[in-house]
Every structure is written in structure tokens, then in C-alpha cells.
Design a protein around this motif. Structure first.
Motif, PDB file in Angstrom:
ATOM      1  N   VAL A 181      92.046   7.919   1.463  1.00 24.22           N
ATOM      2  CA  VAL A 181      90.785   8.235   2.108  1.00 24.22           C
ATOM      3  C   VAL A 181      89.657   8.850   1.151  1.00 24.22           C
ATOM      4  N   THR A 182      88.561   8.481   1.711  1.00 28.65           N
ATOM      5  CA  THR A 182      87.253   8.850   0.650  1.00 28.65           C
ATOM      6  C   THR A 182      86.378   9.643   1.682  1.00 28.65           C
ATOM      7  N   LEU A 183      85.894  10.689   1.099  1.00 28.26           N
ATOM      8  CA  LEU A 183      85.158  11.650   1.964  1.00 28.26           C
ATOM      9  C   LEU A 183      84.086  11.982   1.154  1.00 28.26           C
ATOM     10  N   CYS A 184      82.919  11.975   1.832  1.00 26.50           N
ATOM     11  CA  CYS A 184      81.425  12.334   0.903  1.00 26.50           C
ATOM     12  C   CYS A 184      80.682  13.640   2.025  1.00 26.50           C
ATOM     13  N   GLY A 185      80.428  14.787   1.471  1.00 27.90           N
ATOM     14  CA  GLY A 185      80.167  15.766   2.253  1.00 27.90           C
ATOM     15  C   GLY A 185      79.478  16.875   1.134  1.00 27.90           C
ATOM     16  N   TRP A 186      79.121  17.953   2.077  1.00 31.03           N
ATOM     17  CA  TRP A 186      78.545  19.315   1.545  1.00 31.03           C
ATOM     18  C   TRP A 186      79.720  20.248   1.416  1.00 31.03           C
ATOM     19  N   LEU A 187      79.625  21.077   0.278  1.00 27.33           N
ATOM     20  CA  LEU A 187      80.741  22.141   0.066  1.00 27.33           C
ATOM     21  C   LEU A 187      80.376  23.499   0.635  1.00 27.33           C
ATOM     22  N   ASP A 188      81.076  23.723   1.716  1.00 23.38           N
ATOM     23  CA  ASP A 188      81.134  24.795   2.677  1.00 23.38           C
ATOM     24  C   ASP A 188      81.605  26.011   2.043  1.00 23.38           C
ATOM     25  N   HIS A 189      82.908  26.005   1.602  1.00 27.13           N
ATOM     26  CA  HIS A 189      83.504  27.249   0.861  1.00 27.13           C
ATOM     27  C   HIS A 189      84.432  26.860   0.019  1.00 27.13           C
ATOM     28  N   LYS A 190      84.942  27.515  -1.187  1.00 26.93           N
ATOM     29  CA  LYS A 190      85.867  27.112  -2.358  1.00 26.93           C
ATOM     30  C   LYS A 190      86.502  28.218  -2.669  1.00 26.93           C
ATOM     31  N   ARG A 191      87.736  27.844  -2.988  1.00 25.12           N
ATOM     32  CA  ARG A 191      88.616  29.025  -3.381  1.00 25.12           C
ATOM     33  C   ARG A 191      89.505  28.619  -4.666  1.00 25.12           C
ATOM     34  N   ASP A 192      89.442  29.434  -5.614  1.00 15.94           N
ATOM     35  CA  ASP A 192      90.038  28.979  -6.899  1.00 15.94           C
ATOM     36  C   ASP A 192      91.200  29.776  -7.022  1.00 15.94           C
ATOM     37  N   HIS A 193      92.415  29.173  -7.112  1.00 19.96           N
ATOM     38  CA  HIS A 193      93.704  29.774  -7.223  1.00 19.96           C
ATOM     39  C   HIS A 193      94.349  29.557  -8.438  1.00 19.96           C
ATOM     40  N   GLY A 194      93.525  29.458  -9.547  1.00 23.38           N
ATOM     41  CA  GLY A 194      94.163  29.362 -10.964  1.00 23.38           C
ATOM     42  C   GLY A 194      94.937  28.015 -10.837  1.00 23.38           C
ATOM     43  N   GLY A 195      94.433  27.056 -11.768  1.00 19.60           N
ATOM     44  CA  GLY A 195      95.200  25.722 -11.668  1.00 19.60           C
ATOM     45  C   GLY A 195      94.971  24.671 -10.605  1.00 19.60           C
ATOM     46  N   GLY A 196      94.008  25.124  -9.598  1.00 20.03           N
ATOM     47  CA  GLY A 196      93.705  24.196  -8.561  1.00 20.03           C
ATOM     48  C   GLY A 196      92.556  25.130  -7.859  1.00 20.03           C
ATOM     49  N   VAL A 197      91.704  24.092  -7.202  1.00 19.48           N
ATOM     50  CA  VAL A 197      90.550  24.517  -6.429  1.00 19.48           C
ATOM     51  C   VAL A 197      90.684  23.856  -5.023  1.00 19.48           C
ATOM     52  N   PHE A 198      90.591  24.755  -3.844  1.00 20.30           N
ATOM     53  CA  PHE A 198      90.462  24.356  -2.573  1.00 20.30           C
ATOM     54  C   PHE A 198      88.825  24.503  -2.359  1.00 20.30           C
ATOM     55  N   LEU A 199      88.437  23.240  -1.705  1.00 21.12           N
ATOM     56  CA  LEU A 199      87.035  23.104  -1.143  1.00 21.12           C
ATOM     57  C   LEU A 199      87.016  22.735   0.298  1.00 21.12           C
ATOM     58  N   ASP A 200      86.448  23.438   0.875  1.00 25.45           N
ATOM     59  CA  ASP A 200      86.099  22.876   2.455  1.00 25.45           C
ATOM     60  C   ASP A 200      84.864  21.936   2.356  1.00 25.45           C
ATOM     61  N   LEU A 201      85.052  20.750   2.622  1.00 25.54           N
ATOM     62  CA  LEU A 201      84.055  19.899   2.479  1.00 25.54           C
ATOM     63  C   LEU A 201      83.818  19.217   3.920  1.00 25.54           C
ATOM     64  N   ARG A 202      82.379  19.471   4.162  1.00 27.24           N
ATOM     65  CA  ARG A 202      81.839  19.448   5.541  1.00 27.24           C
ATOM     66  C   ARG A 202      81.065  18.278   5.578  1.00 27.24           C
ATOM     67  N   ASP A 203      81.275  17.162   6.636  1.00 27.19           N
ATOM     68  CA  ASP A 203      80.345  15.872   6.838  1.00 27.19           C
ATOM     69  C   ASP A 203      80.053  15.784   8.472  1.00 27.19           C
ATOM     70  N   ARG A 204      79.569  14.729   8.756  1.00 23.20           N
ATOM     71  CA  ARG A 204      78.980  14.811   9.954  1.00 23.20           C
ATOM     72  C   ARG A 204      80.034  14.859  11.147  1.00 23.20           C
TER      73      ARG A 204
END
Length: 87
Positions: free
Chosen positions: A1-24
Motif C-alpha cells: 500500500v502507498t499512503l500520503c498524508g500529514w504527520l499527526d504524532h510520532k513515537r520514537d522507540h529506539g531503532g524504530g519510529v511509529f508515525l500516525d499519518l493522517r489523510d482524507r
């Protein structure tokens, strides 16, 4: 899947980053993991809120007990295979 959107929140867990990506359509959790390389993980960790990104990856169920019932997409996450900052 390909998503394009705005970053709502991020969480850095050392070695990986979780991004909450918002789109329509709503918000989707994306994991930018170490398998993409340290440079990409570092770029993802420095993103500012409302940055625009393009993520391609594989849709997978969230680990047991980690569903987010507040989101329509709360039962899945996207494990990124590529990551691009658009703005």
C-alpha cells in the motif's frame, strides 16, 4: 500500500519510529523500522508535526492487545518499505 498524508504524532522507540499519518480517510499507524536503515529511521524521527510524507509498505495486523479502538484503522499498521518526505 502507498499512503500520503500529514504527520499527526510520532513515537520514537529506539531503532524504530511509529508515525500516525493522517489523510482524507483517517489516521493510520506506520512503523519505520531499522530494516530501512539508520539514516531513514533518523530522518523519520526528526519529522515535525504536519510534515507531509509518502509511505509505501505492507499492511499487517497490530500485535495482540495493541489495537487502538479509537481509530477505524486501529487493528492494523503499515510496516514501511520506503519513506519519502514530500514537504
Amino acid at each position: 500500500v502507498t499512503l500520503c498524508g500529514w504527520l499527526d504524532h510520532k513515537r520514537d522507540h529506539g531503532g524504530g519510529v511509529f508515525l500516525d499519518l493522517r489523510d482524507r480517510y483517517g489516521t493510520t499507524q506506520v512503523l519505520v523500522g531499522a530494516e530501512l536503515g539508520a539514516e531513514i529511521v533518523e530522518r523519520a524521527s526528526k519529522l515535525e508535526r504536519e510534515s507531509v510524507a509518502k509511505i509505501t509498505g505492507k499492511v499487517e495486523p497490530r500485535p495482540a492487545g495493541q489495537d487502538n479502538l479509537k481509530l477505524a484503522t486501529g487493528g492494523i499498521e503499515v510496516k514501511a518499505t520506503s519513506f519519502e518526505i514530500l514537504n
